[in-house]
Design a protein around this motif. Sequence first.
Motif, PDB file in Angstrom:
ATOM      1  N   TYR A 237       0.829  -1.199   0.000  1.00  0.00           N
ATOM      2  CA  TYR A 237       0.000   0.000   0.000  1.00  0.00           C
ATOM      3  C   TYR A 237       0.867   1.254   0.000  1.00  0.00           C
ATOM      4  N   VAL A 238       1.854   1.286   0.889  1.00  0.00           N
ATOM      5  CA  VAL A 238       2.731   2.458   0.995  1.00  0.00           C
ATOM      6  C   VAL A 238       3.524   2.655  -0.289  1.00  0.00           C
ATOM      7  N   VAL A 239       4.092   1.581  -0.820  1.00  0.00           N
ATOM      8  CA  VAL A 239       4.884   1.685  -2.051  1.00  0.00           C
ATOM      9  C   VAL A 239       4.010   2.149  -3.213  1.00  0.00           C
ATOM     10  N   SER A 240       2.810   1.578  -3.337  1.00  0.00           N
ATOM     11  CA  SER A 240       1.890   1.981  -4.411  1.00  0.00           C
ATOM     12  C   SER A 240       1.510   3.441  -4.280  1.00  0.00           C
ATOM     13  N   PHE A 241       1.233   3.873  -3.051  1.00  0.00           N
ATOM     14  CA  PHE A 241       0.856   5.264  -2.800  1.00  0.00           C
ATOM     15  C   PHE A 241       1.970   6.207  -3.239  1.00  0.00           C
ATOM     16  N   ILE A 242       3.200   5.898  -2.835  1.00  0.00           N
ATOM     17  CA  ILE A 242       4.335   6.770  -3.158  1.00  0.00           C
ATOM     18  C   ILE A 242       4.561   6.845  -4.666  1.00  0.00           C
ATOM     19  N   ILE A 243       4.521   5.698  -5.341  1.00  0.00           N
ATOM     20  CA  ILE A 243       4.758   5.668  -6.789  1.00  0.00           C
ATOM     21  C   ILE A 243       3.704   6.481  -7.523  1.00  0.00           C
ATOM     22  N   ILE A 244       2.420   6.286  -7.158  1.00  0.00           N
ATOM     23  CA  ILE A 244       1.344   7.018  -7.833  1.00  0.00           C
ATOM     24  C   ILE A 244       1.452   8.511  -7.562  1.00  0.00           C
ATOM     25  N   MET A 245       1.781   8.896  -6.334  1.00  0.00           N
ATOM     26  CA  MET A 245       1.922  10.318  -6.015  1.00  0.00           C
ATOM     27  C   MET A 245       3.072  10.946  -6.793  1.00  0.00           C
ATOM     28  N   LEU A 246       4.176  10.246  -6.914  1.00  0.00           N
ATOM     29  CA  LEU A 246       5.312  10.775  -7.672  1.00  0.00           C
ATOM     30  C   LEU A 246       4.975  10.907  -9.155  1.00  0.00           C
ATOM     31  N   LEU A 247       4.217   9.969  -9.683  1.00  0.00           N
ATOM     32  CA  LEU A 247       3.795  10.065 -11.089  1.00  0.00           C
ATOM     33  C   LEU A 247       2.938  11.304 -11.313  1.00  0.00           C
ATOM     34  N   LEU A 248       2.037  11.579 -10.388  1.00  0.00           N
ATOM     35  CA  LEU A 248       1.187  12.761 -10.512  1.00  0.00           C
ATOM     36  C   LEU A 248       2.005  14.047 -10.400  1.00  0.00           C
ATOM     37  N   MET A 249       2.982  14.059  -9.505  1.00  0.00           N
ATOM     38  CA  MET A 249       3.836  15.237  -9.385  1.00  0.00           C
ATOM     39  C   MET A 249       4.693  15.415 -10.635  1.00  0.00           C
TER      40      MET A 249
ATOM     41  N   LYS B  63      -5.919  11.690 -14.735  1.00  0.00           N
ATOM     42  CA  LYS B  63      -7.191  11.002 -14.481  1.00  0.00           C
ATOM     43  C   LYS B  63      -7.050   9.490 -14.705  1.00  0.00           C
ATOM     44  N   TRP B  64      -6.274   9.084 -15.703  1.00  0.00           N
ATOM     45  CA  TRP B  64      -6.064   7.656 -15.950  1.00  0.00           C
ATOM     46  C   TRP B  64      -5.297   7.016 -14.795  1.00  0.00           C
ATOM     47  N   ILE B  65      -4.302   7.725 -14.283  1.00  0.00           N
ATOM     48  CA  ILE B  65      -3.534   7.201 -13.145  1.00  0.00           C
ATOM     49  C   ILE B  65      -4.426   7.074 -11.915  1.00  0.00           C
ATOM     50  N   LEU B  66      -5.266   8.075 -11.682  1.00  0.00           N
ATOM     51  CA  LEU B  66      -6.154   8.038 -10.525  1.00  0.00           C
ATOM     52  C   LEU B  66      -7.252   6.985 -10.689  1.00  0.00           C
ATOM     53  N   THR B  67      -7.647   6.728 -11.933  1.00  0.00           N
ATOM     54  CA  THR B  67      -8.606   5.643 -12.189  1.00  0.00           C
ATOM     55  C   THR B  67      -8.003   4.303 -11.785  1.00  0.00           C
ATOM     56  N   PHE B  68      -6.736   4.111 -12.115  1.00  0.00           N
ATOM     57  CA  PHE B  68      -6.040   2.896 -11.689  1.00  0.00           C
ATOM     58  C   PHE B  68      -5.968   2.817 -10.168  1.00  0.00           C
ATOM     59  N   ALA B  69      -5.736   3.976  -9.515  1.00  0.00           N
ATOM     60  CA  ALA B  69      -5.666   4.010  -8.050  1.00  0.00           C
ATOM     61  C   ALA B  69      -7.008   3.619  -7.432  1.00  0.00           C
ATOM     62  N   MET B  70      -8.119   4.053  -8.040  1.00  0.00           N
ATOM     63  CA  MET B  70      -9.441   3.658  -7.543  1.00  0.00           C
ATOM     64  C   MET B  70      -9.599   2.144  -7.583  1.00  0.00           C
ATOM     65  N   LEU B  71      -9.237   1.559  -8.720  1.00  0.00           N
ATOM     66  CA  LEU B  71      -9.358   0.106  -8.885  1.00  0.00           C
ATOM     67  C   LEU B  71      -8.443  -0.627  -7.912  1.00  0.00           C
ATOM     68  N   LEU B  72      -7.254  -0.091  -7.725  1.00  0.00           N
ATOM     69  CA  LEU B  72      -6.294  -0.687  -6.798  1.00  0.00           C
ATOM     70  C   LEU B  72      -6.855  -0.689  -5.376  1.00  0.00           C
ATOM     71  N   GLY B  73      -7.457   0.429  -4.979  1.00  0.00           N
ATOM     72  CA  GLY B  73      -8.040   0.508  -3.644  1.00  0.00           C
ATOM     73  C   GLY B  73      -9.266  -0.360  -3.492  1.00  0.00           C
ATOM     74  N   ARG B  74     -10.116  -0.391  -4.498  1.00  0.00           N
ATOM     75  CA  ARG B  74     -11.355  -1.184  -4.431  1.00  0.00           C
ATOM     76  C   ARG B  74     -11.056  -2.669  -4.315  1.00  0.00           C
ATOM     77  N   LEU B  75     -10.017  -3.131  -5.016  1.00  0.00           N
ATOM     78  CA  LEU B  75      -9.654  -4.549  -4.995  1.00  0.00           C
ATOM     79  C   LEU B  75      -8.589  -4.848  -3.948  1.00  0.00           C
ATOM     80  N   GLU B  76      -8.302  -3.867  -3.107  1.00  0.00           N
ATOM     81  CA  GLU B  76      -7.399  -4.027  -1.972  1.00  0.00           C
ATOM     82  C   GLU B  76      -6.011  -4.561  -2.351  1.00  0.00           C
TER      83      GLU B  76
END
Length: 483
Positions: free
Chosen positions: A404-416, A455-468
């Motif tokens: 979870y932490v690694v995924s969060f950091i990677i997605i946040m860095l991609l958005l930045m 938006k595409w990256i955040l869509t992936f994040a939604m799916l990642l969170g929903r499927l835990e």
Amino acid sequence: MHTKIILKVLGILLMVFSLTLIPPFIISLIYHDGGSSDFAFSGLGLFSLGLLLWLPNRRERHDLKIRDGFLIVVMFWTVLGFAGAIPMYFASNIYISLTDAIFESFSGLTTTGATVINGLDALPHSMLWYRQQLQWLGGMGIIVLAVAILPMLGIGGMQLYRAEMPGPMKDTKLAPRISETAKALWYIYLGLTLACALGYWLAGMDWFDAFAHSFSTVAIGGFSTHDASIGHFDSVEIELIAMVFMFLAGINFALHFSAFRNLSARPYFGDPEFKIYALLIVIGILISSGYLLYREVYLSWEDALRYGAFQTVSIATTTGFANTDFTVWPAFVPVMLIMMTFIGGSAGSTAGGMKVIRFILLAKQGSREIRRLLHPNALMPVKLHGKAIPDRVIAAVWGFFSLYVVSFIIIMLLLMALGLDQITAFSTVAATINNLGPALGQASANYQSLSDPAKWILTFAMLLGRLEIFTLLVLFTASFWRK
């Protein structure tokens, strides 16, 4: 891996989903908003596609394996996310880009509640109903609904249930048969929805808004039919009803089942996860309301409690409703509330986040490691409700947390890297991976201003969170595809 069985299941589920376009079709006819043909053609198209997948494989009879369950869950949520965007993208009475339609669809089905649509008050009734309905279907998982009928079609559903249900206690069943478990979950879910709608209606909403908001309340989704969300009604009664049902929806549905079956509230108060869940929300309410009063955002304790309590319950349960613009409050409160979403609701609920049970186990494991420094040779099992937790469960929780932490950091860095500022990047990732919705910074109003890649990256994040995390990321491992 049984490819034909997977295609058969996907075909069945697509045909089932196509039938869910009938209610918005009827709503369009009632309100004459010009969307009936859009839903009719979309429904026929999805049903035909499902039929094409099902017909060639209808005679296949095999039990689903673990890999099949994971693949079907991920494939169907992905396919359904794209399928759900079809009525929005091809709607003749509104304009929405393909990326925005897909984002909105995934946001609804994953019960995130992040929207890219401006002017909800002017949106056609059928489209408003459709958005709310997407959240309701996604709340408990349309796959769990389908599991109730799969046994009748000669397909075992236990692997689907274990891959879909949130939380570490996935082997706990409410009934001996998986189909009975799925039915029990949906009876409870439907009962809460009807009770919530009745409460909203009695509090002053019309029937359309009452049902629409009950869908997103019990699903812990947060979509509304108005730009101002629950604040549109400016009603303390409506806010109290929303708080009650948001709180109830964030509780493990197994507890609701046990309480209803025994006609007793004892199952709640005997559950350690419920106690911590309730305690965290109470503490959050006291801190946020007290701070708002201290900083004189509101001059009376009644107003401070009203707005502080509502936003705390809404954000902490990852619903995302608003009775005011909490993003303009002193930064401490919005950030604290978003941090609470990392814990989220109970396992087995419709809430997002890491789940309270994982938070408890992480805290207990951390405490054990501190005590081990003083007593390195002592046997110190992690206990919950008087029972020792297997090391395998503890390892799985730590594995989830690290991913979870690694995924969060990677997605946040991609958005930045795409140009988003730190506050916007952090809050949008938190809001999507925790299935919350509302964010800060550039996305404080909605997500419309974000770029398509973001938006595409955040869509992936939604799916990642929903499927835990695990359910989705397991597909990216070589061992999953190795025979």
